[in-house]
Design a protein around this motif. Structure first.
Motif, PDB file in Angstrom:
ATOM      1  N   CYS A  49       0.825  -1.213   0.000  1.00  0.00           N
ATOM      2  CA  CYS A  49       0.000   0.000   0.000  1.00  0.00           C
ATOM      3  C   CYS A  49       0.860   1.263   0.000  1.00  0.00           C
ATOM      4  N   LEU A  50       1.901   1.276   0.800  1.00  0.00           N
ATOM      5  CA  LEU A  50       2.764   2.461   0.867  1.00  0.00           C
ATOM      6  C   LEU A  50       3.541   2.653  -0.430  1.00  0.00           C
ATOM      7  N   SER A  51       3.936   1.564  -1.048  1.00  0.00           N
ATOM      8  CA  SER A  51       4.628   1.669  -2.337  1.00  0.00           C
ATOM      9  C   SER A  51       3.737   2.303  -3.386  1.00  0.00           C
ATOM     10  N   ARG A  52       2.458   1.935  -3.376  1.00  0.00           N
ATOM     11  CA  ARG A  52       1.511   2.528  -4.320  1.00  0.00           C
ATOM     12  C   ARG A  52       1.189   3.975  -3.941  1.00  0.00           C
ATOM     13  N   LEU A  53       1.019   4.224  -2.656  1.00  0.00           N
ATOM     14  CA  LEU A  53       0.663   5.566  -2.197  1.00  0.00           C
ATOM     15  C   LEU A  53       1.698   6.596  -2.613  1.00  0.00           C
ATOM     16  N   TRP A  54       2.986   6.229  -2.474  1.00  0.00           N
ATOM     17  CA  TRP A  54       4.056   7.192  -2.754  1.00  0.00           C
ATOM     18  C   TRP A  54       4.692   6.981  -4.124  1.00  0.00           C
ATOM     19  N   ASN A  55       4.016   6.202  -4.994  1.00  0.00           N
ATOM     20  CA  ASN A  55       4.467   5.995  -6.381  1.00  0.00           C
ATOM     21  C   ASN A  55       5.919   5.530  -6.464  1.00  0.00           C
ATOM     22  N   VAL A  56       6.271   4.571  -5.644  1.00  0.00           N
ATOM     23  CA  VAL A  56       7.625   4.020  -5.658  1.00  0.00           C
ATOM     24  C   VAL A  56       7.809   3.193  -6.926  1.00  0.00           C
ATOM     25  N   ASP A  57       8.984   3.273  -7.553  1.00  0.00           N
ATOM     26  CA  ASP A  57       9.213   2.556  -8.805  1.00  0.00           C
ATOM     27  C   ASP A  57       9.174   1.042  -8.589  1.00  0.00           C
ATOM     28  N   PHE A  58       9.089   0.300  -9.684  1.00  0.00           N
ATOM     29  CA  PHE A  58       8.846  -1.141  -9.620  1.00  0.00           C
ATOM     30  C   PHE A  58       9.931  -1.887  -8.850  1.00  0.00           C
ATOM     31  N   VAL A  59      11.185  -1.625  -9.163  1.00  0.00           N
ATOM     32  CA  VAL A  59      12.278  -2.358  -8.524  1.00  0.00           C
ATOM     33  C   VAL A  59      12.307  -2.097  -7.025  1.00  0.00           C
ATOM     34  N   CYS A  60      12.217  -0.830  -6.626  1.00  0.00           N
ATOM     35  CA  CYS A  60      12.229  -0.488  -5.198  1.00  0.00           C
ATOM     36  C   CYS A  60      11.005  -1.058  -4.485  1.00  0.00           C
ATOM     37  N   SER A  61       9.863  -1.075  -5.188  1.00  0.00           N
ATOM     38  CA  SER A  61       8.652  -1.653  -4.589  1.00  0.00           C
ATOM     39  C   SER A  61       8.830  -3.135  -4.315  1.00  0.00           C
ATOM     40  N   VAL A  62       9.403  -3.853  -5.277  1.00  0.00           N
ATOM     41  CA  VAL A  62       9.628  -5.293  -5.111  1.00  0.00           C
ATOM     42  C   VAL A  62      10.552  -5.556  -3.927  1.00  0.00           C
ATOM     43  N   VAL A  63      11.617  -4.762  -3.814  1.00  0.00           N
ATOM     44  CA  VAL A  63      12.568  -4.940  -2.708  1.00  0.00           C
ATOM     45  C   VAL A  63      11.887  -4.651  -1.372  1.00  0.00           C
ATOM     46  N   PHE A  64      11.135  -3.549  -1.318  1.00  0.00           N
ATOM     47  CA  PHE A  64      10.478  -3.152  -0.075  1.00  0.00           C
ATOM     48  C   PHE A  64       9.416  -4.170   0.337  1.00  0.00           C
ATOM     49  N   ILE A  65       8.605  -4.614  -0.620  1.00  0.00           N
ATOM     50  CA  ILE A  65       7.564  -5.604  -0.321  1.00  0.00           C
ATOM     51  C   ILE A  65       8.195  -6.940   0.061  1.00  0.00           C
ATOM     52  N   GLY A  66       9.258  -7.332  -0.648  1.00  0.00           N
ATOM     53  CA  GLY A  66       9.942  -8.568  -0.327  1.00  0.00           C
ATOM     54  C   GLY A  66      10.524  -8.558   1.075  1.00  0.00           C
ATOM     55  N   TYR A  67      11.122  -7.439   1.452  1.00  0.00           N
ATOM     56  CA  TYR A  67      11.663  -7.329   2.809  1.00  0.00           C
ATOM     57  C   TYR A  67      10.531  -7.377   3.842  1.00  0.00           C
ATOM     58  N   GLY A  68       9.402  -6.746   3.510  1.00  0.00           N
ATOM     59  CA  GLY A  68       8.245  -6.790   4.396  1.00  0.00           C
ATOM     60  C   GLY A  68       7.743  -8.215   4.599  1.00  0.00           C
ATOM     61  N   MET A  69       7.784  -9.026   3.541  1.00  0.00           N
ATOM     62  CA  MET A  69       7.360 -10.425   3.648  1.00  0.00           C
ATOM     63  C   MET A  69       8.310 -11.209   4.554  1.00  0.00           C
TER      64      MET A  69
END
Length: 290
Positions: A228-248
């Motif tokens: 949700c935060l990645s979408r909210l702040w329009n984070v690019d695809f690669v950074c979103s994947v890293v951030f979501i992966g770390y969250g998992m």
């Protein structure tokens, strides 16, 4: 004369260490994330105010932590024996005197940065009294709610201190609102490492009352908020994947590894995730703000 100066220096150093130990456990979970959040969310962060921001946050944390730790020092003998009270570095009465002395100090310091900062300081003190003196931390629901509100007060005040404007803008307000929501729904991550002490003292937290649900909520909540935060702040695809992966990874650890030592490590990893989440408003301002 040299020995007197040396003794004075040791006493001063000891007093500074005592103050630091009151807030030691909140450096990674509160001081660092809110400082970075303030610099990222402020409309026009002022480099000369970085130290002001850190001091403002730390003084309010110190006041809160002293108030919290004088309520039940016996609990800290089990969970955190290096804290000033169980370690015998300061008496309960002296700590209480310092706690109330810091109230006007924080209010005066806050007034220097405008009405919103002063209001944040007043609200933080009011909810601190509710949390500590009136037992708001005794049940899981009120503890999470009051902690999230207090955290929000600190974020608003620190954001104003860090910037050149006496108020926050719409982006800062959005960042604070979502930060509050994230914190309110995931802050019980910090309770896992204290579960044994909480059960010993009879404190009712989400972790002690519903341990299975609490761990499941971390496994689902942290990755979901990452998305949700990645979408909210329009984070690019690669950074979103890293951030979501770390969250998992962070969320999954709470479900898979359940020992006391593992929970402490999971809490540290959660603090890092929460810190990175606090930087995302700065990402948006850097790439999209005009």
């Amino acid at each position: 004369m040299f020995s007197q100066a040396s003794d004075s220096s040791r006493r001063i150093t000891g007093h500074i260490m005592t103050l630091f130990l009151f807030t030691k456990s909140d450096v990674l979970t509160t001081l660092l994330p809110i400082t970075l959040f303030a610099l990222a969310a402020a409309p026009h962060p002022h480099p000369n105010r970085i130290l002001d921001t850190i001091i403002w946050i730390w003084m309010h944390l110190l006041k809160f932590d002293i108030s919290n730790q004088i309520q039940d020092p016996e609990e800290d003998k089990m969970n955190k024996p290096d804290r000033p009270l169980p370690a015998g570095r300061i008496t309960i009465q002296n700590a209480a005197d310092l706690r109330w002395l810091l109230v006007p100090v924080c209010l005066i310091f806050s007034a220097m940065y405008g009405r919103q900062t002063l209001a944040s300081s007043v609200c933080f003190e009011a909810f601190s009294i509710w949390y500590n003196e009136f037992g708001g931390n005794k049940t899981g629901l009120s503890k999470n709610l009051l902690t999230a509100i207090g955290y929000t007060c600190l974020e608003v005040g620190a954001t104003i201190v860090a910037g050149s404007s006496p108020r926050i803008d719409s982006i800062s307000a959005r960042a604070v609102a979502f930060s509050c929501a994230v914190f309110a729904t995931t802050l019980h991550a910090q309770d896992f490492k204290d579960e044994e002490g909480d059960r010993f003292t009879g404190r009712r937290t989400l972790v002690t009352l519903f341990p299975g649900f609490a761990r499941m909520s971390m496994m689902i909540g942290v990755p979901l908020w990452s998305f949700c935060l990645s979408r909210l702040w329009n984070v690019d695809f690669v950074c979103s994947v890293v951030f979501i992966g770390y969250g998992m990874i962070v969320g999954g650890r709470f479900m898979v590894y359940r020992t006391a030592s593992a929970d402490k490590q999971s809490c540290k990893l959660y603090s890092l995730w929460f810190t990175v989440a606090h930087l995302l408003p700065g990402y948006w301002r850097f790439f999209y703000s005009t």
